[in-house]
Write a protein that holds these residues in place. Structure first.
Motif, PDB file in Angstrom:
ATOM      1  N   VAL A  60       0.837  -1.214   0.000  1.00  0.00           N
ATOM      2  CA  VAL A  60       0.000   0.000   0.000  1.00  0.00           C
ATOM      3  C   VAL A  60       0.867   1.258   0.000  1.00  0.00           C
ATOM      4  CG1 VAL A  60      -1.964  -1.154   1.065  1.00  0.00           C
ATOM      5  CG2 VAL A  60      -0.314  -0.007   2.522  1.00  0.00           C
ATOM      6  N   GLY A 119      -5.990  10.393  -3.491  1.00  0.00           N
ATOM      7  CA  GLY A 119      -7.344   9.851  -3.370  1.00  0.00           C
ATOM      8  C   GLY A 119      -7.473   8.928  -2.165  1.00  0.00           C
ATOM      9  N   GLY A 178      -7.596   5.797  -0.003  1.00  0.00           N
ATOM     10  CA  GLY A 178      -6.910   4.508  -0.107  1.00  0.00           C
ATOM     11  C   GLY A 178      -5.574   4.559  -0.819  1.00  0.00           C
ATOM     12  N   SER A 179      -5.043   5.765  -1.076  1.00  0.00           N
ATOM     13  CA  SER A 179      -3.784   5.834  -1.841  1.00  0.00           C
ATOM     14  C   SER A 179      -2.559   5.661  -0.948  1.00  0.00           C
ATOM     15  CB  SER A 179      -3.714   7.151  -2.625  1.00  0.00           C
ATOM     16  OG  SER A 179      -3.834   8.254  -1.755  1.00  0.00           O
ATOM     17  N   LYS A 182      -1.934   7.515   2.163  1.00  0.00           N
ATOM     18  CA  LYS A 182      -1.515   8.704   2.926  1.00  0.00           C
ATOM     19  C   LYS A 182      -1.402   8.403   4.435  1.00  0.00           C
ATOM     20  CE  LYS A 182      -5.029  11.181   1.558  1.00  0.00           C
ATOM     21  NZ  LYS A 182      -5.725  10.129   0.795  1.00  0.00           N
ATOM     22  N   SER A 183      -2.507   7.888   5.001  1.00  0.00           N
ATOM     23  CA  SER A 183      -2.489   7.648   6.451  1.00  0.00           C
ATOM     24  C   SER A 183      -1.415   6.636   6.824  1.00  0.00           C
ATOM     25  CB  SER A 183      -3.846   7.119   6.925  1.00  0.00           C
ATOM     26  OG  SER A 183      -4.813   8.117   6.775  1.00  0.00           O
ATOM     27  N   THR A 184      -1.252   5.626   5.988  1.00  0.00           N
ATOM     28  CA  THR A 184      -0.228   4.611   6.269  1.00  0.00           C
ATOM     29  C   THR A 184       1.147   5.259   6.326  1.00  0.00           C
ATOM     30  OG1 THR A 184      -1.571   2.912   5.199  1.00  0.00           O
ATOM     31  CG2 THR A 184       0.779   2.444   5.420  1.00  0.00           C
ATOM     32  N   GLU A 223      -5.985   9.925  12.308  1.00  0.00           N
ATOM     33  CA  GLU A 223      -7.262  10.045  11.591  1.00  0.00           C
ATOM     34  C   GLU A 223      -8.412   9.668  12.523  1.00  0.00           C
ATOM     35  OE1 GLU A 223      -7.429   7.503   8.206  1.00  0.00           O
ATOM     36  OE2 GLU A 223      -8.969   8.719   7.213  1.00  0.00           O
ATOM     37  N   GLU A 279      -5.929  14.626   8.725  1.00  0.00           N
ATOM     38  CA  GLU A 279      -7.306  15.143   8.673  1.00  0.00           C
ATOM     39  C   GLU A 279      -7.728  15.724  10.028  1.00  0.00           C
ATOM     40  OE1 GLU A 279     -10.065  12.537   6.728  1.00  0.00           O
ATOM     41  OE2 GLU A 279      -8.534  11.828   5.332  1.00  0.00           O
TER      42      GLU A 279
HETATM   43  N1  LIG Z   1      -4.652  -1.822   9.335  1.00  0.00           N
HETATM   44  C1  LIG Z   1      -4.837  -2.149   8.044  1.00  0.00           C
HETATM   45  N2  LIG Z   1      -4.927  -3.427   7.668  1.00  0.00           N
HETATM   46  C2  LIG Z   1      -5.085  -3.764   6.382  1.00  0.00           C
HETATM   47  N3  LIG Z   1      -5.168  -2.881   5.371  1.00  0.00           N
HETATM   48  C3  LIG Z   1      -5.079  -1.575   5.692  1.00  0.00           C
HETATM   49  C4  LIG Z   1      -4.919  -1.138   7.043  1.00  0.00           C
HETATM   50  N4  LIG Z   1      -4.858   0.210   7.047  1.00  0.00           N
HETATM   51  C5  LIG Z   1      -4.987   0.607   5.764  1.00  0.00           C
HETATM   52  N5  LIG Z   1      -5.117  -0.471   4.948  1.00  0.00           N
HETATM   53  C6  LIG Z   1      -5.252  -0.439   3.490  1.00  0.00           C
HETATM   54  O1  LIG Z   1      -4.143   0.283   2.972  1.00  0.00           O
HETATM   55  C7  LIG Z   1      -4.538   1.071   1.860  1.00  0.00           C
HETATM   56  C8  LIG Z   1      -4.125   2.507   2.110  1.00  0.00           C
HETATM   57  O2  LIG Z   1      -4.913   3.001   3.195  1.00  0.00           O
HETATM   58  P1  LIG Z   1      -4.645   4.416   3.850  1.00  0.00           P
HETATM   59  O3  LIG Z   1      -5.591   4.556   4.988  1.00  0.00           O
HETATM   60  O4  LIG Z   1      -3.200   4.561   4.122  1.00  0.00           O
HETATM   61  O5  LIG Z   1      -5.046   5.403   2.646  1.00  0.00           O
HETATM   62  P2  LIG Z   1      -5.447   6.947   2.651  1.00  0.00           P
HETATM   63  O6  LIG Z   1      -4.816   7.540   1.452  1.00  0.00           O
HETATM   64  O7  LIG Z   1      -5.095   7.555   3.960  1.00  0.00           O
HETATM   65  O8  LIG Z   1      -7.022   6.884   2.484  1.00  0.00           O
HETATM   66  P3  LIG Z   1      -8.175   7.923   2.958  1.00  0.00           P
HETATM   67  O9  LIG Z   1      -7.975   9.179   2.179  1.00  0.00           O
HETATM   68  O10 LIG Z   1      -9.423   7.212   2.579  1.00  0.00           O
HETATM   69  O11 LIG Z   1      -8.024   8.104   4.434  1.00  0.00           O
HETATM   70  C9  LIG Z   1      -6.042   0.875   1.694  1.00  0.00           C
HETATM   71  O12 LIG Z   1      -6.263  -0.078   0.704  1.00  0.00           O
HETATM   72  C10 LIG Z   1      -6.480   0.343   3.045  1.00  0.00           C
HETATM   73  O13 LIG Z   1      -7.596  -0.491   2.931  1.00  0.00           O
END
Ligand SMILES: Nc1ncnc2c1ncn2[C@@H]1O[C@H](COP(=O)(O)OP(=O)(O)OP(=O)(O)O)[C@@H](O)[C@H]1O
Length: 287
Positions: free
Chosen positions: A17, A36, A38-39, A41-43, A71, A148
């Motif tokens: 991810v 977008g 799920g791209s 960012k939070s990870t 978040e 956020e």
């Molecule tokens: N704890 C977790 N276990 C499994 N998959 C995860 C976990 N956290 C995030 N993901 C997956 O990792 C991918 C990236 O998620 P992330 O939350 O980092 O994206 P994001 O850009 O912050 O999204 P958003 O804008 O919707 O908050 C997504 O497909 C999500 O489903």
């Protein structure tokens, strides 16, 4: 600070991810993460702040003091808002009356003074978010990550959060943030990290920050007062008393004052500070 070849997947066979991210986080930079749902960012933000470990690659030279508005904030806390913040303040190294003073000040600024003594778990979502925001501004972190953090806040608290971020950024904290509002802190960011399927493009915005110097002085009885009138001084701030490395007396009377000054004017400012009887210059460092 920098990330070197950072990748993340959840579980042994999960999809990547975050993929091979190499970005720089210069001291004091304000960085916006864009992308977008799920791209990734939070990870990546969790990895930046040390709340998650990368599967691959490494985080290099992360500041010791870090603050984070996640978040999702765990609201099931056995504390009142004030009690929680005071407790965290002590963990951040604040001493004496400082945790209480800072907690009250932040709750008031965020418009949360009215429920400071209610249990966090009874608060509305927006009120709880104010507590989540306040906890990140208690200490004096080198790195601040906001995922956020504006979401759920009322308009006045959103504006206060903008100001709090700008204050921290001016004080030299590196800030990384995500927000849905495209004009949030517009024109302030030094870089955009644009996320697509876990890959990141690091776009430097070339905001011309003037080179600055930070001068820390001790023993200036009048505190920061009057210093901003010296040519080239951008900010003069009394460092929180009771903070590790901070001056003891508080209120500026004999405590540390941190002066941020344009580099071209720094010699003149230093000369006038050294000309003040009983002032001790503790530290001079480029920003
Ligand atoms: N704890 C977790 N276990 C499994 N998959 C995860 C976990 N956290 C995030 N993901 C997956 O990792 C991918 C990236 O998620 P992330 O939350 O980092 O994206 P994001 O850009 O912050 O999204 P958003 O804008 O919707 O908050 C997504 O497909 C999500 O489903």
């Amino acid at each position: 600070m920098r990330l070197d070849g950072v990748g993340k997947r959840y579980g042994l066979r999960g999809p990547w991810v975050v993929r091979d991210v190499g970005v720089e986080l210069p001291e004091g930079a304000l960085i916006r993460a864009v992308g977008g749902n799920g791209s990734g960012k939070s990870t990546l933000l969790r990895i930046v702040v040390g709340a998650a470990r990368p599967t691959r690659g490494r985080v290099v030279d992360a500041p010791e003091r870090r603050a984070y508005v996640p978040e999702r904030f765990a609201a099931e806390l056995p504390f009142t808002a004030r009690g929680y913040l005071e407790h965290l303040g002590r963990l951040h190294g604040l001493r004496g009356p400082e945790p209480a003073r800072r907690a009250s000040q932040l709750l008031e600024r965020l418009g949360a003074g009215g429920f400071a003594d209610r249990p966090v778990e009874e608060l509305s979502k927006g009120s709880c978010q104010k507590v989540a925001v306040a906890q990140a501004f208690l200490g004096d972190p080198g790195l601040l990550v906001l995922d956020e953090a504006w979401t759920g806040l009322d308009q006045a608290a959103r504006a206060t959060l903008d100001t709090l971020v700008e204050e921290r950024s001016a004080a030299g904290t590196t800030v990384v943030f995500v927000d849905h509002d495209p004009v949030r802190l517009a024109g302030r960011a030094d870089a955009h990290w644009t996320f697509t399927d876990g890959r990141v493009v690091d776009e430097r915005l070339g905001r011309t920050r003037r080179r600055q110097v930070r001068i820390t002085v001790r023993g200036r009885a009048a505190g920061a007062k009057g210093l901003t009138e010296l040519p080239g001084v951008q900010e003069a701030r009394e460092r929180e008393a009771g903070h590790e490395g901070g001056g003891g007396a508080g209120g500026g009377a004999g405590g540390d004052v941190v002066v941020t000054v344009d580099q071209d004017a720094s010699d003149d400012v230093l000369r006038s500070l050294l000309g003040e009887p009983s002032v001790h210059v503790e530290e001079v460092r480029p920003v």
